[in-house]
Design a protein around this motif. Sequence first.
Motif, mmCIF file in Angstrom:
data_model
loop_
_atom_site.group_PDB
_atom_site.id
_atom_site.type_symbol
_atom_site.label_atom_id
_atom_site.label_comp_id
_atom_site.label_asym_id
_atom_site.label_seq_id
_atom_site.Cartn_x
_atom_site.Cartn_y
_atom_site.Cartn_z
ATOM 1 N N ILE A 83 2.605 -4.040 26.635
ATOM 2 C CA ILE A 83 2.592 -4.400 25.217
ATOM 3 C C ILE A 83 2.008 -3.242 24.419
ATOM 4 O O ILE A 83 0.950 -2.721 24.740
ATOM 5 C CB ILE A 83 1.800 -5.698 24.983
ATOM 6 C CG1 ILE A 83 2.565 -6.861 25.609
ATOM 7 C CG2 ILE A 83 1.568 -5.934 23.496
ATOM 8 C CD1 ILE A 83 1.871 -8.183 25.509
ATOM 9 N N ASN A 84 2.738 -2.852 23.377
ATOM 10 C CA ASN A 84 2.362 -1.708 22.570
ATOM 11 C C ASN A 84 1.986 -2.124 21.149
ATOM 12 O O ASN A 84 1.763 -1.281 20.305
ATOM 13 C CB ASN A 84 3.543 -0.729 22.555
ATOM 14 C CG ASN A 84 3.123 0.681 22.353
ATOM 15 O OD1 ASN A 84 1.967 1.015 22.516
ATOM 16 N ND2 ASN A 84 4.064 1.517 21.982
ATOM 17 N N GLY A 85 1.950 -3.422 20.873
ATOM 18 C CA GLY A 85 1.622 -3.922 19.551
ATOM 19 C C GLY A 85 2.527 -5.073 19.166
ATOM 20 O O GLY A 85 3.363 -5.519 19.950
ATOM 21 N N ALA A 86 2.348 -5.569 17.945
ATOM 22 C CA ALA A 86 3.164 -6.674 17.439
ATOM 23 C C ALA A 86 3.392 -6.477 15.941
ATOM 24 O O ALA A 86 2.523 -5.945 15.247
ATOM 25 C CB ALA A 86 2.485 -8.008 17.702
ATOM 26 N N ASP A 87 4.557 -6.926 15.464
ATOM 27 C CA ASP A 87 4.913 -6.804 14.050
ATOM 28 C C ASP A 87 5.334 -8.147 13.480
ATOM 29 O O ASP A 87 6.071 -8.899 14.120
ATOM 30 C CB ASP A 87 6.084 -5.839 13.862
ATOM 31 C CG ASP A 87 5.740 -4.406 14.199
ATOM 32 O OD1 ASP A 87 4.579 -4.016 14.008
ATOM 33 O OD2 ASP A 87 6.642 -3.679 14.659
ATOM 34 N N ILE A 88 4.876 -8.414 12.264
ATOM 35 C CA ILE A 88 5.333 -9.550 11.481
ATOM 36 C C ILE A 88 6.040 -8.939 10.269
ATOM 37 O O ILE A 88 5.393 -8.347 9.403
ATOM 38 C CB ILE A 88 4.178 -10.464 11.031
ATOM 39 C CG1 ILE A 88 3.441 -11.035 12.239
ATOM 40 C CG2 ILE A 88 4.690 -11.590 10.151
ATOM 41 C CD1 ILE A 88 2.187 -10.309 12.575
ATOM 42 N N ASN A 89 7.366 -9.018 10.241
ATOM 43 C CA ASN A 89 8.156 -8.402 9.183
ATOM 44 C C ASN A 89 8.516 -9.455 8.143
ATOM 45 O O ASN A 89 9.324 -10.335 8.418
ATOM 46 C CB ASN A 89 9.435 -7.788 9.760
ATOM 47 C CG ASN A 89 9.139 -6.690 10.749
ATOM 48 O OD1 ASN A 89 8.402 -5.770 10.451
ATOM 49 N ND2 ASN A 89 9.694 -6.787 11.932
ATOM 50 N N SER A 90 7.921 -9.358 6.949
ATOM 51 C CA SER A 90 8.231 -10.315 5.892
ATOM 52 C C SER A 90 7.721 -9.800 4.550
ATOM 53 O O SER A 90 6.532 -9.891 4.247
ATOM 54 C CB SER A 90 7.606 -11.680 6.195
ATOM 55 O OG SER A 90 7.834 -12.561 5.120
ATOM 56 N N ARG A 91 8.621 -9.273 3.765
ATOM 57 C CA ARG A 91 8.250 -8.831 2.416
ATOM 58 C C ARG A 91 7.775 -10.017 1.562
ATOM 59 O O ARG A 91 6.780 -9.892 0.843
ATOM 60 C CB ARG A 91 9.417 -8.104 1.762
ATOM 61 C CG ARG A 91 9.056 -7.543 0.414
ATOM 62 C CD ARG A 91 10.208 -6.737 -0.171
ATOM 63 N NE ARG A 91 9.744 -5.877 -1.210
ATOM 64 C CZ ARG A 91 9.258 -4.667 -1.049
ATOM 65 N NH1 ARG A 91 9.164 -4.178 0.151
ATOM 66 N NH2 ARG A 91 8.847 -3.951 -2.068
ATOM 67 N N PRO A 92 8.453 -11.193 1.623
ATOM 68 C CA PRO A 92 7.957 -12.335 0.838
ATOM 69 C C PRO A 92 6.528 -12.745 1.217
ATOM 70 O O PRO A 92 5.756 -13.164 0.353
ATOM 71 C CB PRO A 92 8.953 -13.449 1.159
ATOM 72 C CG PRO A 92 10.200 -12.748 1.561
ATOM 73 C CD PRO A 92 9.743 -11.504 2.258
ATOM 74 N N LEU A 93 6.159 -12.621 2.481
ATOM 75 C CA LEU A 93 4.791 -12.942 2.898
ATOM 76 C C LEU A 93 3.794 -11.996 2.241
ATOM 77 O O LEU A 93 2.776 -12.439 1.692
ATOM 78 C CB LEU A 93 4.656 -12.866 4.426
ATOM 79 C CG LEU A 93 3.231 -12.970 4.970
ATOM 80 C CD1 LEU A 93 2.624 -14.331 4.663
ATOM 81 C CD2 LEU A 93 3.219 -12.691 6.462
ATOM 82 N N ILE A 94 4.073 -10.699 2.258
ATOM 83 C CA ILE A 94 3.168 -9.719 1.651
ATOM 84 C C ILE A 94 3.060 -9.971 0.146
ATOM 85 O O ILE A 94 1.967 -9.924 -0.417
ATOM 86 C CB ILE A 94 3.650 -8.278 1.939
ATOM 87 C CG1 ILE A 94 3.678 -8.002 3.453
ATOM 88 C CG2 ILE A 94 2.768 -7.264 1.220
ATOM 89 C CD1 ILE A 94 2.355 -8.141 4.165
ATOM 90 N N GLU A 95 4.181 -10.285 -0.506
ATOM 91 C CA GLU A 95 4.150 -10.586 -1.938
ATOM 92 C C GLU A 95 3.350 -11.845 -2.228
ATOM 93 O O GLU A 95 2.623 -11.920 -3.215
ATOM 94 C CB GLU A 95 5.574 -10.716 -2.484
ATOM 95 C CG GLU A 95 6.296 -9.392 -2.558
ATOM 96 C CD GLU A 95 7.743 -9.516 -3.001
ATOM 97 O OE1 GLU A 95 8.233 -10.660 -3.185
ATOM 98 O OE2 GLU A 95 8.393 -8.466 -3.148
ATOM 99 N N LYS A 96 3.457 -12.848 -1.374
ATOM 100 C CA LYS A 96 2.700 -14.096 -1.553
ATOM 101 C C LYS A 96 1.198 -13.845 -1.405
ATOM 102 O O LYS A 96 0.388 -14.401 -2.147
ATOM 103 C CB LYS A 96 3.174 -15.130 -0.533
ATOM 104 C CG LYS A 96 2.467 -16.439 -0.584
ATOM 105 C CD LYS A 96 3.295 -17.446 -1.283
ATOM 106 C CE LYS A 96 2.636 -18.793 -1.165
ATOM 107 N NZ LYS A 96 3.210 -19.744 -2.041
ATOM 108 N N LEU A 97 0.814 -12.993 -0.454
ATOM 109 C CA LEU A 97 -0.598 -12.715 -0.205
ATOM 110 C C LEU A 97 -1.202 -11.747 -1.220
ATOM 111 O O LEU A 97 -2.332 -11.941 -1.673
ATOM 112 C CB LEU A 97 -0.791 -12.144 1.206
ATOM 113 C CG LEU A 97 -0.521 -13.088 2.362
ATOM 114 C CD1 LEU A 97 -0.559 -12.324 3.678
ATOM 115 C CD2 LEU A 97 -1.514 -14.236 2.378
ATOM 116 N N PHE A 98 -0.465 -10.695 -1.587
ATOM 117 C CA PHE A 98 -1.033 -9.616 -2.390
ATOM 118 C C PHE A 98 -0.434 -9.491 -3.784
ATOM 119 O O PHE A 98 -0.776 -8.583 -4.525
ATOM 120 C CB PHE A 98 -0.858 -8.276 -1.653
ATOM 121 C CG PHE A 98 -1.608 -8.225 -0.359
ATOM 122 C CD1 PHE A 98 -2.969 -7.983 -0.333
ATOM 123 C CD2 PHE A 98 -0.949 -8.439 0.840
ATOM 124 C CE1 PHE A 98 -3.661 -7.940 0.861
ATOM 125 C CE2 PHE A 98 -1.627 -8.393 2.043
ATOM 126 C CZ PHE A 98 -2.990 -8.142 2.056
#
Length: 129
Positions: A83-98
Amino acid sequence: MGWEVVDIRNRRRRGEAFATITNNRISLNTDACKLINIKEYKYIQVVKNDDSKTLKSIGLKFIEESNETSFSFLIRKSKNGNINGADINSRPLIEKLFGQRGITRTSKYGVNLDKGDKSIIVIDLNREM
């Protein structure tokens, strides 16, 4: 002319768990993924602190079954299967949070495991690296 070696060994942050947040992605490094057995999970729920005025931390709650508030995530693996890492890809999520503009630059934040629920990785937005 004299030459001096440029030492950059300490720049990779080996052994330190952190998350990187960009305008469309939250990424966990290898050490953050080692906090839990990430291979057991297929989905996450994003949770945040109760204070609606200032966002101080984000929790990534790893779950096994999908539901209406869950996201799928991608486990990055090296060629040998580690395992080299993990990604959560979601522009709407980032916009909702920030907010609508997202974040102004790519930032790294310290992470740790929630004390009460060992399936939640907490991203501490006050611990920018």
